[in-house]
Design an enzyme around this catalytic site. Structure first.
Site, PDB file in Angstrom:
ATOM      1  N   HIS A  53      -0.973 -21.711  -3.785  1.00  0.00           N
ATOM      2  CA  HIS A  53       0.628 -21.494  -2.962  1.00  0.00           C
ATOM      3  C   HIS A  53       1.240 -20.131  -3.064  1.00  0.00           C
ATOM      4  O   HIS A  53       1.088 -19.024  -3.649  1.00  0.00           O
ATOM      5  CB  HIS A  53       1.355 -22.377  -4.312  1.00  0.00           C
ATOM      6  CG  HIS A  53       0.840 -21.944  -5.615  1.00  0.00           C
ATOM      7  ND1 HIS A  53       0.129 -21.669  -6.669  1.00  0.00           N
ATOM      8  CD2 HIS A  53       2.494 -21.561  -5.728  1.00  0.00           C
ATOM      9  CE1 HIS A  53       1.073 -21.377  -7.584  1.00  0.00           C
ATOM     10  NE2 HIS A  53       2.339 -21.137  -7.603  1.00  0.00           N
ATOM     11  N   HIS A  55       3.758 -18.647  -4.197  1.00  0.00           N
ATOM     12  CA  HIS A  55       4.132 -17.501  -4.864  1.00  0.00           C
ATOM     13  C   HIS A  55       3.624 -16.425  -5.665  1.00  0.00           C
ATOM     14  O   HIS A  55       2.288 -16.238  -5.887  1.00  0.00           O
ATOM     15  CB  HIS A  55       4.486 -18.506  -6.303  1.00  0.00           C
ATOM     16  CG  HIS A  55       5.519 -19.426  -6.707  1.00  0.00           C
ATOM     17  ND1 HIS A  55       5.639 -20.735  -7.384  1.00  0.00           N
ATOM     18  CD2 HIS A  55       6.180 -19.506  -6.041  1.00  0.00           C
ATOM     19  CE1 HIS A  55       5.937 -21.464  -7.912  1.00  0.00           C
ATOM     20  NE2 HIS A  55       7.285 -21.226  -6.403  1.00  0.00           N
ATOM     21  N   ASP A  57       3.095 -14.445  -8.360  1.00  0.00           N
ATOM     22  CA  ASP A  57       2.485 -14.179  -9.326  1.00  0.00           C
ATOM     23  C   ASP A  57       0.325 -14.971  -9.232  1.00  0.00           C
ATOM     24  O   ASP A  57      -0.337 -14.333  -9.430  1.00  0.00           O
ATOM     25  CB  ASP A  57       2.602 -15.049 -10.886  1.00  0.00           C
ATOM     26  CG  ASP A  57       2.068 -16.439 -10.734  1.00  0.00           C
ATOM     27  OD1 ASP A  57       3.487 -16.692  -9.793  1.00  0.00           O
ATOM     28  OD2 ASP A  57       2.415 -17.090 -11.252  1.00  0.00           O
ATOM     29  N   HIS A  58       0.116 -15.255  -7.382  1.00  0.00           N
ATOM     30  CA  HIS A  58      -0.632 -15.725  -7.747  1.00  0.00           C
ATOM     31  C   HIS A  58      -0.998 -15.271  -5.862  1.00  0.00           C
ATOM     32  O   HIS A  58      -2.580 -15.251  -5.612  1.00  0.00           O
ATOM     33  CB  HIS A  58      -0.688 -17.465  -7.231  1.00  0.00           C
ATOM     34  CG  HIS A  58      -0.145 -18.245  -7.913  1.00  0.00           C
ATOM     35  ND1 HIS A  58      -1.136 -18.598  -8.766  1.00  0.00           N
ATOM     36  CD2 HIS A  58       0.868 -17.918  -9.457  1.00  0.00           C
ATOM     37  CE1 HIS A  58      -0.855 -19.450 -10.215  1.00  0.00           C
ATOM     38  NE2 HIS A  58       0.277 -18.762  -9.744  1.00  0.00           N
ATOM     39  N   HIS A 111       4.410 -28.750  -7.118  1.00  0.00           N
ATOM     40  CA  HIS A 111       4.708 -27.475  -7.859  1.00  0.00           C
ATOM     41  C   HIS A 111       5.981 -26.670  -6.561  1.00  0.00           C
ATOM     42  O   HIS A 111       6.736 -26.065  -6.635  1.00  0.00           O
ATOM     43  CB  HIS A 111       3.526 -26.668  -8.557  1.00  0.00           C
ATOM     44  CG  HIS A 111       3.984 -25.173  -8.961  1.00  0.00           C
ATOM     45  ND1 HIS A 111       4.825 -25.028  -9.815  1.00  0.00           N
ATOM     46  CD2 HIS A 111       3.617 -23.967  -8.755  1.00  0.00           C
ATOM     47  CE1 HIS A 111       4.875 -23.877 -10.336  1.00  0.00           C
ATOM     48  NE2 HIS A 111       4.239 -23.257  -9.693  1.00  0.00           N
ATOM     49  N   ASP A 128      -1.211 -23.506 -10.258  1.00  0.00           N
ATOM     50  CA  ASP A 128      -0.019 -23.600 -11.109  1.00  0.00           C
ATOM     51  C   ASP A 128       0.723 -25.586 -10.484  1.00  0.00           C
ATOM     52  O   ASP A 128       0.837 -25.700 -11.506  1.00  0.00           O
ATOM     53  CB  ASP A 128       1.336 -23.459 -11.115  1.00  0.00           C
ATOM     54  CG  ASP A 128       1.574 -22.189 -11.270  1.00  0.00           C
ATOM     55  OD1 ASP A 128       0.499 -21.259 -12.026  1.00  0.00           O
ATOM     56  OD2 ASP A 128       2.350 -21.438 -10.508  1.00  0.00           O
ATOM     57  N   HIS A 166      -2.489 -19.851 -15.526  1.00  0.00           N
ATOM     58  CA  HIS A 166      -2.012 -19.837 -17.250  1.00  0.00           C
ATOM     59  C   HIS A 166      -2.567 -20.057 -17.959  1.00  0.00           C
ATOM     60  O   HIS A 166      -2.794 -21.474 -18.406  1.00  0.00           O
ATOM     61  CB  HIS A 166      -0.983 -19.768 -16.395  1.00  0.00           C
ATOM     62  CG  HIS A 166       0.073 -19.304 -15.300  1.00  0.00           C
ATOM     63  ND1 HIS A 166       0.558 -18.118 -15.444  1.00  0.00           N
ATOM     64  CD2 HIS A 166       0.546 -19.544 -14.684  1.00  0.00           C
ATOM     65  CE1 HIS A 166       1.669 -18.208 -14.465  1.00  0.00           C
ATOM     66  NE2 HIS A 166       1.170 -18.968 -13.710  1.00  0.00           N
TER      67      HIS A 166
END
Ligand code: ZN
Ligand code: FE
Length: 254
Positions: A53, A55, A57-58, A111, A128, A166
């Site tokens: 996805h 975001h 942090d990915h 999400h 996530d 995570h």
């Protein structure tokens, strides 16, 4: 032999690396540096980058890894991610003959609106969407959508390894115990995962079977979960979607 390695990134992210011989795939490289270091140290060639996805942090390291290793970037068709070279969606199968691996793509919105997961080699890479004993926050999707996404995960074989993005397990167990204080499998899991974390090791991969026994978000039809969610809401709830929505809301407040 196929090896699946969690590479820690940022505070609590895992970049999952799948290796077979001298070939590797990385999933959700939010940061290129730890992934590139691992690949160079082990002299691996990067065959593909998989994104779940949009975001940061990915996705943050995908463009740099693509530049360094000229590996294709697979990611959700329904999300705008600049680094994607191969957009994919539900029921697509992506084949990596050099690793002897194929992944099936699942659409798992909730999400984010276009979130996808990758399922293959008896392993789920779920970004996530699903966490150990928890699930992702509903930033872009509805409770109905997320519940349907989690139902897809529940339908996978119990021994499926679950690779979440995570390390949230202990926080999630804390919440799960508020919902189901009498769940023996959950208490046992807490004991085990606390010991694992105190040795600084990842609590992942989990398994679908363990999540079905301990993750309240996969247990919205269980009498104890329905009762707890109804107490939280202040009125009787109809399972499963209203129960899911209530415990997701409850989780956001803990
Ligand atoms: Zn996210
Ligand atoms: Fe994340």
């Amino acid at each position: 032999m196929i090896e699946i390695v969690p590479i820690p990134a940022f505070e609590d992210n895992y970049i999952w690396l799948i290796r077979h011989g001298a070939s590797a795939i990385v999933v959700d490289p939010g940061d290129a540096v730890p992934a590139a270091d691992y690949l160079r140290h082990h002299r691996l060639s990067l065959v593909a980058i998989l994104l779940t996805h949009h975001h940061r942090d990915h996705t943050g390291g995908a463009a740099e890894l693509h530049r360094l290793f000229s590996a294709p970037v697979y990611g959700p068709r329904r999300e705008a991610i600049a680094s994607i070279t191969h957009p994919v969606g539900e029921s697509d199968v992506i084949d990596f003959p050099s690793l002897g691996i194929a992944f099936q793509v699942l659409d798992v919105p909730g999400h984010t609106a276009g979130h996808i997961a990758y399922y293959g080699i008896n392993t789920l890479f779920c970004g996530d969407a699903l966490f150990a004993c928890g699930c992702g926050r509903l930033f872009e999707g509805s409770a109905q959508q997320m519940h349907a996404s989690l139902a897809k995960f529940s339908a996978l074989p119990d021994d499926t390894k679950v690779c979440c993005a995570h390390e949230y397990t202990l926080e999630n167990i804390h919440f799960a115990k508020l919902v189901e204080p009498g769940n023996a499998a959950l208490l046992e899991r807490e004991h085990r995962d606390r010991a694992t974390r105190s040795q600084g090791r990842p609590t992942l991969p989990s398994s679908i079977g363990l999540e079905k026994l301990t993750n309240p978000f996969l247990r919205c039809g269980e009498p104890a979960v329905i009762a707890a969610a109804s107490r939280f809401a202040g009125h009787p709830l109809v399972p499963p979607v209203d129960v899911f929505a209530a415990i997701r809301q409850w989780r956001d407040q803990v």
